[in-house]
Design an enzyme around this catalytic site. Structure first.
Site, PDB file in Angstrom:
ATOM      1  N   GLU A  68       0.959  -1.097   0.110  1.00  0.00           N
ATOM      2  CA  GLU A  68      -0.149   0.135   0.042  1.00  0.00           C
ATOM      3  C   GLU A  68       0.907   1.077   0.093  1.00  0.00           C
ATOM      4  O   GLU A  68       0.668   2.320  -0.587  1.00  0.00           O
ATOM      5  CB  GLU A  68      -1.100   0.032   1.270  1.00  0.00           C
ATOM      6  CG  GLU A  68      -1.989   0.956   1.126  1.00  0.00           C
ATOM      7  CD  GLU A  68      -2.920   0.759   0.106  1.00  0.00           C
ATOM      8  OE1 GLU A  68      -3.043   1.936  -0.900  1.00  0.00           O
ATOM      9  OE2 GLU A  68      -3.500  -0.021  -0.378  1.00  0.00           O
ATOM     10  N   GLU A  75       1.492   6.346  -6.968  1.00  0.00           N
ATOM     11  CA  GLU A  75       0.350   7.136  -7.461  1.00  0.00           C
ATOM     12  C   GLU A  75       1.119   8.740  -7.430  1.00  0.00           C
ATOM     13  O   GLU A  75       0.656   9.399  -8.195  1.00  0.00           O
ATOM     14  CB  GLU A  75      -0.812   7.176  -6.427  1.00  0.00           C
ATOM     15  CG  GLU A  75      -1.649   5.922  -6.867  1.00  0.00           C
ATOM     16  CD  GLU A  75      -2.672   5.626  -5.915  1.00  0.00           C
ATOM     17  OE1 GLU A  75      -2.691   6.556  -4.869  1.00  0.00           O
ATOM     18  OE2 GLU A  75      -3.333   4.665  -5.892  1.00  0.00           O
TER      19      GLU A  75
END
Length: 166
Positions: A68, A75
């Site tokens: 994550e 991102e």
């Protein structure tokens, strides 16, 4: 000279801490996985899993959280690319999210395989005191507020003092 190397090495831990803190502050999915980890360890405790089984749960949880963090980093790195790279940036973000999903599903399979044989013990310990189900409901409410809270800044990557990461 040795002291400088040691401080440089220690600074790496500070950077890592800052990255985890930023993920907690700004990444909803990371907060979700942290809360899910709490329930995974609670279930392992109530199911009275063997130490090696708890270690397997810990490795799976750590892998999901690590992925994550990597997903969030990717991102951020590819956000708002120029028009010639928009498709590849989107594909990179999707692939990183897919990696998290694959690991989370694998972790779920491991949890089911570990907990199903111990379901009787898990259920007995869960219902042992009436405060335990009430505590689960209370933590669900608290965690929901924690997961879906809005961050202090208006944009990801924007520091509270108005400076940007770049």
């Amino acid at each position: 000279m040795k002291f400088e190397k040691l401080t440089h090495f220690a600074r790496g831990f500070v950077y890592a801490y800052n990255g985890i803190r930023a993920a907690i502050r700004e990444e909803r999915n990371f907060r979700f996985h942290l809360c899910a980890a709490f329930y995974a360890f609670l279930a392992a405790f109530w199911a009275e899993l063997a130490p090696v089984e708890v270690a397997l749960v810990a490795v799976c949880v750590a892998a999901v959280l690590a992925l994550e963090l990597v997903n969030s980093a990717i991102e951020r790195a590819v956000d708002k690319p120029d028009t010639t790279h928009w498709w590849t940036a989107g594909a990179a973000k999707d692939m990183a999210a897919g990696a998290v999903l694959v690991m989370a599903l694998g972790t779920l399979v491991v949890a089911v395989c570990l907990l199903v044989p111990h379901f009787g013990t898990l259920w007995a310990n869960f219902t042992l005191r009436p405060t335990r189900p009430a505590g689960i409901v209370l933590t669900l409410v608290i965690f929901t507020k924690f997961i879906f809270r809005s961050s202090n800044s208006t944009e990801k990557g924007k520091q509270p003092n108005g400076k940007t990461d770049s």
